[in-house]
Design an enzyme around this catalytic site. Sequence first.
Site, PDB file in Angstrom:
ATOM      1  N   GLY A   1      39.088  42.583  37.940  1.00  0.00           N
ATOM      2  CA  GLY A   1      40.544  42.718  37.929  1.00  0.00           C
ATOM      3  C   GLY A   1      41.135  42.578  36.538  1.00  0.00           C
ATOM      4  N   ASN A   2      42.437  42.787  36.451  1.00  0.00           N
ATOM      5  CA  ASN A   2      43.143  42.637  35.175  1.00  0.00           C
ATOM      6  C   ASN A   2      44.641  42.497  35.442  1.00  0.00           C
ATOM      7  OD1 ASN A   2      43.560  45.645  35.531  1.00  0.00           O
ATOM      8  ND2 ASN A   2      41.393  45.586  34.990  1.00  0.00           N
ATOM      9  N   SER A  27      41.157  45.089  28.368  1.00  0.00           N
ATOM     10  CA  SER A  27      40.683  45.567  29.668  1.00  0.00           C
ATOM     11  C   SER A  27      40.394  47.063  29.630  1.00  0.00           C
ATOM     12  CB  SER A  27      41.756  45.288  30.719  1.00  0.00           C
ATOM     13  OG  SER A  27      41.511  46.044  31.876  1.00  0.00           O
ATOM     14  N   GLU A  53      40.916  48.989  31.872  1.00  0.00           N
ATOM     15  CA  GLU A  53      41.985  49.671  32.617  1.00  0.00           C
ATOM     16  C   GLU A  53      43.307  49.698  31.850  1.00  0.00           C
ATOM     17  OE1 GLU A  53      40.931  51.361  34.738  1.00  0.00           O
ATOM     18  OE2 GLU A  53      39.578  50.391  36.158  1.00  0.00           O
ATOM     19  N   HIS A  56      45.957  43.980  38.988  1.00  0.00           N
ATOM     20  CA  HIS A  56      44.898  44.754  39.651  1.00  0.00           C
ATOM     21  C   HIS A  56      43.816  43.772  40.073  1.00  0.00           C
ATOM     22  CE1 HIS A  56      41.519  47.232  40.500  1.00  0.00           C
ATOM     23  NE2 HIS A  56      40.882  46.898  39.393  1.00  0.00           N
ATOM     24  N   HIS A  76      40.355  42.868  43.032  1.00  0.00           N
ATOM     25  CA  HIS A  76      39.361  43.382  43.965  1.00  0.00           C
ATOM     26  C   HIS A  76      39.417  42.547  45.241  1.00  0.00           C
ATOM     27  CE1 HIS A  76      37.022  44.734  40.111  1.00  0.00           C
ATOM     28  NE2 HIS A  76      38.096  45.461  40.333  1.00  0.00           N
ATOM     29  N   HIS A 129      37.525  50.488  45.438  1.00  0.00           N
ATOM     30  CA  HIS A 129      37.789  49.706  44.243  1.00  0.00           C
ATOM     31  C   HIS A 129      38.622  48.454  44.549  1.00  0.00           C
ATOM     32  CE1 HIS A 129      38.738  49.980  39.657  1.00  0.00           C
ATOM     33  NE2 HIS A 129      38.558  48.744  40.065  1.00  0.00           N
TER      34      HIS A 129
HETATM   35 ZN   LIG Z   1      38.876  46.974  39.082  1.00  0.00          ZN
END
Ligand SMILES: [Zn+2]
Length: 228
Positions: free
Chosen positions: A29-30, A75, A77, A96, A98, A160
């Site tokens: 995640g981020n 990250s 992302e 974000h 999981h 995801h």
């Molecule tokens: Zn992810």
Amino acid sequence: MNTFEIQKRQIVDTAQSLVRKGYLMATGGNISLRIPGQNTFAITPSNYDYFKMTAEDVCVLDFDLNLIEGHLKPSVESAMHGAVYQARTDVNAIIHTHQAYVSALTLIQAPIPALFDEQARFLGRSVDIIHYAPSGTGLLKHVVAKHVKNHNNAFMMQNHGALVFGHDMERAVHNVEILEKCALAYLLAICSERKVSKIPLAVREVAFAKLRRDQRKIEQGERVTSGE
Ligand SMILES: [Zn+2]
């Protein structure tokens, strides 16, 4: 104290709190925050233990992904976060994760219809599936930027995890929690193999109109209270 200290600290505190609550696992995640009045945002570094993380480890990037501040790799992302901030001026915080029940729904590609009043009020008309694209690619950034224009504040990324927005970090965290509650309830309801009832369309639209009203206020630079 450096220029972005407040945002960086808030990101670290939020990340650690989300790990404790079970929404973030390991280094997955981020999290990011828009820096007010600038075309920049603060974001968690790539692949880094949340409990080792300090404010100094958080990266600050501009929308072209130039590193403005930070000593770690941002990250993977980051491009996706930057694209959301550019597409949605009402969004100031992005999480974000999981998280487990959302991740399960992404595997069966089951969007969540409007099941609860609170969901429509804060997450939008539905929680849609964003079709699969590999992490950190331009394709994912492109697909996400296209989806978020429907003004919803929560999405599920196929195979995801979750992508959740707020006008501030507190609201984004609440939205993560509402989303997981909806995902669990929906999964259990689906498993019963009985008809899943939704809230009436008129109620959904009234709730969504309230969300849009809040979003327009943010776009115009007004403050919003998340009470109602
Ligand atoms: Zn992810």
